[in-house]
Design an enzyme around this catalytic site. Sequence first.
Site, PDB file in Angstrom:
ATOM      1  N   SER A  12       0.830  -1.209   0.000  1.00  0.00           N
ATOM      2  CA  SER A  12       0.000   0.000   0.000  1.00  0.00           C
ATOM      3  C   SER A  12       0.861   1.254   0.000  1.00  0.00           C
ATOM      4  CB  SER A  12      -0.974  -0.045   1.187  1.00  0.00           C
ATOM      5  OG  SER A  12      -1.917   1.004   1.103  1.00  0.00           O
TER       6      SER A  12
ATOM      7  N   ASP B 264      -8.807  -4.870  -6.219  1.00  0.00           N
ATOM      8  CA  ASP B 264      -8.353  -3.639  -5.551  1.00  0.00           C
ATOM      9  C   ASP B 264      -8.910  -2.405  -6.266  1.00  0.00           C
ATOM     10  OD1 ASP B 264      -6.970  -1.547  -4.312  1.00  0.00           O
ATOM     11  OD2 ASP B 264      -5.071  -2.647  -4.234  1.00  0.00           O
TER      12      ASP B 264
ATOM     13  N   HIS C  43      -8.241  -4.004  -1.765  1.00  0.00           N
ATOM     14  CA  HIS C  43      -6.935  -3.463  -1.424  1.00  0.00           C
ATOM     15  C   HIS C  43      -6.334  -4.177  -0.212  1.00  0.00           C
ATOM     16  CE1 HIS C  43      -3.767  -0.515  -1.203  1.00  0.00           C
ATOM     17  NE2 HIS C  43      -4.060  -0.274   0.058  1.00  0.00           N
TER      18      HIS C  43
END
Lengths: 363, 363
Positions: free
Chosen positions: A145, A309, A342
């Site tokens: 991330s 995601d 995600h």
Amino acid sequence: MASHLNLYQLNHFKMRHGGELNQAILAYETWGTLNANKDNAVLILTGLSADSHAASHGDPHDTAGWWEYMLGPNKAIDTNKWFVICASSLGSCKGSTGPCSPMPLSKEPYKFSFPDLTLEDIANSSFEMVRSLGIDKLKCVIGPSMGGMTALSLLLQHPDASHHMINIASGCYSRPFSTAIRSLQREAILKDVNFNDGYYSSDEWPTQGMKHARKLGMLSYRSAEEWNDRFPRSLRQRPDKPFGIEFPIESYLEHHAENFVHKFDPVSYIYLSRAMDWFDAFDYAKNESHNPFERVNLDSAMVVGARSDLLFPKEQQKEMATLLNDAGCETQLEITDSIQGHDSFLVDAENYSKIVAEYLKDL
Amino acid sequence: MASHLNLYQLNHFKMRHGGELNQAILAYETWGTLNANKDNAVLILTGLSADSHAASHGDPHDTAGWWEYMLGPNKAIDTNKWFVICASSLGSCKGSTGPCSPMPLSKEPYKFSFPDLTLEDIANSSFEMVRSLGIDKLKCVIGPSMGGMTALSLLLQHPDASHHMINIASGCYSRPFSTAIRSLQREAILKDVNFNDGYYSSDEWPTQGMKHARKLGMLSYRSAEEWNDRFPRSLRQRPDKPFGIEFPIESYLEHHAENFVHKFDPVSYIYLSRAMDWFDAFDYAKNESHNPFERVNLDSAMVVGARSDLLFPKEQQKEMATLLNDAGCETQLEITDSIQGHDSFLVDAENYSKIVAEYLKDL
């Protein structure tokens, strides 16, 4: 466990957009043992809301870390083999210096006098700490991330910082859709009646804004597909008041928001959030057609994404892998079928363990 | 143009969740001419924030409607051939009676004393108005977005209401991801400091909540893909204050939010928004394995979606088409490549005109 927390002091630390930090602290944890050649170090750079406690340290009373399944003896990031380092990001509120920390002289919290924070600053502060341990070059930098962007930032600034990279659920820059979500999160916090230019108190906390920001976060961290299965309409409840909580997804978001609201400092949150929107690997390109990764001296890289995601869609991992390969860095790309969006790297232990373990075992 | 606005009065109109409306108004517009057999009527049911003004009426000073490209002489919905009717939804604030309308006796606005609003009520009130024109059965009901669900609601309650249906960018129910977005929109409005239990004034308007709701709407109406092209990072501007507007996507959202904030009544907005989350075609199923559309007597239907729609993803149109076909209604499914997300039906004139025109020409 305080005993596993190490503090590194940054002095005259120059920030990318100007200003410097003095007597600033970087809180970090390590796992495993640094070998004599100091060439078995792995640095984990974290997501926005994570801290240095990526995993427990083997003590019976230690708490689980945010990547507990990934990191430990005989796990994918095998701490019998690697010396693993993870810091709370500079600017965060989890032990490292950030906007809610006291300033060295006045002891008043920085708040908005904290200098502009960029991912470059997080990368540089982490790398300074790494070098303080006698490590000149990392074996691998691993960033999921925001940490994935921070890893790129580290390598673009310090092309020889690491032999290898695992970059997960990230991108070379933030796309407008993700920036829009983060912009609305920042707006919810900044416009909360209790925000008070950052001078909220624990009694008058910008609770509503923080809750709203977290709910927006949940929307972008998970996936619509996963929610279809988890929240059947049959579980609808009668609201306790008109327009009260009624749908199962509302209870879920409310629960997560309540849990988060006091776990993160609001000013720190908006600083980190903006840093993500500011990052752009192409800031390091010499011109429009230049590949910024040409400067980077990685032996190889692994780029991982999830097809579900929303925040960093798989096209961004494809773009990153293509750019790295074009720049001469041998890069594998793995797009998983994980449906957790995600957050897949945090919850889909089976797929992500396997991918990371396979890559690291050959280094 | 006021001259084209017709008003139908609903008396003793029973609402699905209880309560009734008296002397309630449904504002509607018509285009074209009802033939002698009264069998060329087409009813358009609207999205949440649309009104009866789907298109101009040919007067030189008339304003464009929200579906101007679709509706008119020789257009896809050809008003030389069809008698087209479009009402502002009951509960809305665009001429029809809703929470901000005066109550018949006290003349005070309903606010939260307005009865619970469901899409069934919108469908029933529209159909009562249609029948008041002497029309027993529509040739076609056309519903985009919320209007698509309202069309299903109409047919599930009145199985012989229409020969044909065009259902666009909609679903048989709201999925958790869409409910989550709408829930956050409602929350932003309800928690605005100026909301005041619905008793806001034009001077103290829940501006912040309405703006935030609109921005969230824009996030879900358009698509990440379209935004990548429209908002290049190169257009970043220097914010006028820390955490001010900086990214092009932020200016875009701010602009749309500013335009919207006084165009819709906040209480009306949350009533309509909740009605979308309440709707479920499976409420009409006899049991878990029953297909609710078995009761519906459509001659044929066309279901249209866009592959980039986040709010009503294409899987929902596939599900609707499959259920309709399984129930014996010959149904075509068209999933467009439009990149404008949920709003594709409003902006991708070329694709949507063609699909609607092709379907209607054979009726």
